[in-house]
Motif scaffolding. Structure first.
Motif, short mmCIF file in Angstrom:
data_model
loop_
_atom_site.label_atom_id
_atom_site.label_comp_id
_atom_site.label_asym_id
_atom_site.label_seq_id
_atom_site.Cartn_x
_atom_site.Cartn_y
_atom_site.Cartn_z
N ARG A 6 0.83 -1.21 0.00
CA ARG A 6 0.00 0.00 0.00
C ARG A 6 0.87 1.27 0.00
O ARG A 6 0.59 2.22 -0.72
CB ARG A 6 -0.89 -0.03 1.24
CG ARG A 6 -1.75 1.20 1.41
CD ARG A 6 -2.86 1.17 0.41
NE ARG A 6 -3.69 2.35 0.58
CZ ARG A 6 -4.64 2.70 -0.25
NH1 ARG A 6 -4.89 1.97 -1.30
NH2 ARG A 6 -5.35 3.78 -0.04
N ARG A 31 2.30 2.09 -3.39
CA ARG A 31 1.33 2.72 -4.29
C ARG A 31 1.14 4.19 -3.92
O ARG A 31 1.05 5.05 -4.79
CB ARG A 31 -0.02 2.00 -4.20
CG ARG A 31 0.01 0.59 -4.73
CD ARG A 31 -1.39 0.11 -5.07
NE ARG A 31 -2.34 0.36 -3.99
CZ ARG A 31 -2.56 -0.48 -2.99
NH1 ARG A 31 -1.89 -1.61 -2.91
NH2 ARG A 31 -3.46 -0.21 -2.07
N CYS A 52 -11.75 -2.91 -6.37
CA CYS A 52 -10.88 -1.74 -6.22
C CYS A 52 -9.64 -2.18 -5.47
O CYS A 52 -9.61 -3.23 -4.81
CB CYS A 52 -11.59 -0.60 -5.49
SG CYS A 52 -12.15 -1.00 -3.82
N ALA A 53 -8.59 -1.38 -5.57
CA ALA A 53 -7.31 -1.72 -4.97
C ALA A 53 -7.42 -1.87 -3.45
O ALA A 53 -6.76 -2.72 -2.84
CB ALA A 53 -6.28 -0.67 -5.32
N GLU A 54 -8.26 -1.03 -2.84
CA GLU A 54 -8.41 -1.08 -1.38
C GLU A 54 -8.97 -2.43 -0.94
O GLU A 54 -8.50 -3.01 0.05
CB GLU A 54 -9.30 0.06 -0.90
CG GLU A 54 -8.71 1.44 -1.07
CD GLU A 54 -8.83 1.97 -2.49
OE1 GLU A 54 -8.20 3.01 -2.77
OE2 GLU A 54 -9.54 1.36 -3.32
N GLU A 93 -8.78 -5.29 -2.57
CA GLU A 93 -7.80 -6.35 -2.81
C GLU A 93 -6.68 -6.32 -1.77
O GLU A 93 -6.21 -7.38 -1.34
CB GLU A 93 -7.23 -6.21 -4.23
CG GLU A 93 -8.27 -6.48 -5.32
CD GLU A 93 -9.05 -7.77 -5.07
OE1 GLU A 93 -8.41 -8.82 -4.86
OE2 GLU A 93 -10.29 -7.71 -5.05
N GLU A 94 -6.27 -5.14 -1.37
CA GLU A 94 -5.22 -5.04 -0.35
C GLU A 94 -5.71 -5.58 0.97
O GLU A 94 -5.01 -6.36 1.63
CB GLU A 94 -4.77 -3.60 -0.20
CG GLU A 94 -3.65 -3.39 0.80
CD GLU A 94 -2.29 -3.91 0.32
OE1 GLU A 94 -1.36 -3.88 1.13
OE2 GLU A 94 -2.19 -4.36 -0.84
#
Length: 303
Positions: A3, A6, A287-289, A291-292
């Protein structure tokens, strides 16, 4: 891909573009698509009302400031800056009882705030309340411990202000003659994210505090305050900021993700899954959030 990595890319892209109007791809900590904090608030938002109040205070329109700040504290009752500035607005109208109530709230929420204790002491002094002596003693003790530290000038001015009020002089609205506006808040916010990426957490917190003082309870700023306190190992304090951010913006992706990560770090996988399910609803197409956070939940520990 981590995170923080990014976020560093996002920051680098923002700065390389010269920044002021560049898109912050996911808001502060994954907020969902604003530019700068001062430009990304919803149509009715405590942060927007806070900015209106700052302008009114700078224009000495204390009634307008009081109205806007009342909206802020109704929506974000744990925002110390808003309560403190409400005290300023009330003092500007010579409403010392209202100022006392507002400053009491500010001092309770942020017990180390010099300006909150200055305002409270001055309001109590103006009301001839003997409790003013307690505030004066607090400020003097803080000044003695400070010596020549960076707060020395503010403490000296605060002591004089409370002593003047206790002696019967008019109560000043604030120690500052000009309140920082949105541009200053955005600059402090960008600086804070850079400092976070460099692991300079204490400096980042100072910049975030400056951003919040200028912009009020913006969920992006609150999210990063939570993130920074979490990185310092103060999980309880971090949680208060995540909860404040989500109270204002329940669909804030960054606050939801980071709160879920905090729950993983605490061993609360069930709570983290609740946050993940919320992100899955918010991000219908992924969304990336999400998946993280999913990676954190699957690992069951900090990567």
């Amino acid at each position: 891909m981590g995170r923080q990595w990014r976020e560093a890319l996002v920051l680098g892209a923002l700065l390389s573009l010269g920044a002021a109007g560049a898109a912050w791809s996911s808001g502060g900590g994954g907020g969902g698509g604003g530019d700068m904090p001062s430009m990304s608030a919803p149509s009715y938002d405590p942060a927007a009302e806070y900015v209106k109040a700052i302008q009114a205070l700078n224009d000495k329109k204390y009634k307008d400031a009081e109205r806007a700040l009342t909206h802020v504290v109704d929506a974000a009752p744990k925002n110390a800056e808003a309560w403190r500035l409400l005290g300023v607005a009330n003092a500007g109208q010579n409403d010392l009882k209202g100022a006392r109530r507002a400053y009491e709230k500010a001092a309770k929420l942020e017990p180390d705030s010099i300006e909150a204790h200055r305002g409270l002491g001055a309001a109590l002094g103006g009301l001839k309340d003997p409790k003013a002596q307690g505030e004066l003693d607090w400020l003097k003790a803080r000044a003695a411990a400070c010596g020549t530290c960076g707060e020395a000038q503010a403490l000296e001015a605060a002591v004089k202000a409370v002593e003047s009020a206790m002696a019967g002089s008019a109560v000043a609205a604030s120690g500052s003659l000009l309140f920082a506006g949105p541009a200053a808040g955005d600059r402090a916010y960008v600086a804070a994210v850079s400092l976070i990426n460099e692991h300079r957490y204490d400096e980042a917190l100072a910049s975030l505090a400056a951003a919040r003082e200028a912009l009020g309870p913006h969920p992006d700023i609150l999210t990063y305050q939570g993130y920074t306190w979490r990185k310092k190992g103060q999980f309880d304090r971090a949680e208060t900021y995540y909860r404040q951010a989500l109270a204002i913006a329940p669909r804030h992706r960054g606050a939801t993700e980071y709160y879920g990560e905090l729950k993983v770090e605490r061993g609360d996988l069930a709570g983290a899954r609740v946050m993940l399910a919320r992100l899955d609803r918010i991000c219908a197409y992924g969304c990336a959030e999400a998946e993280e956070l999913r990676r954190w939940v699957d690992a069951g520990r900090e990567p």
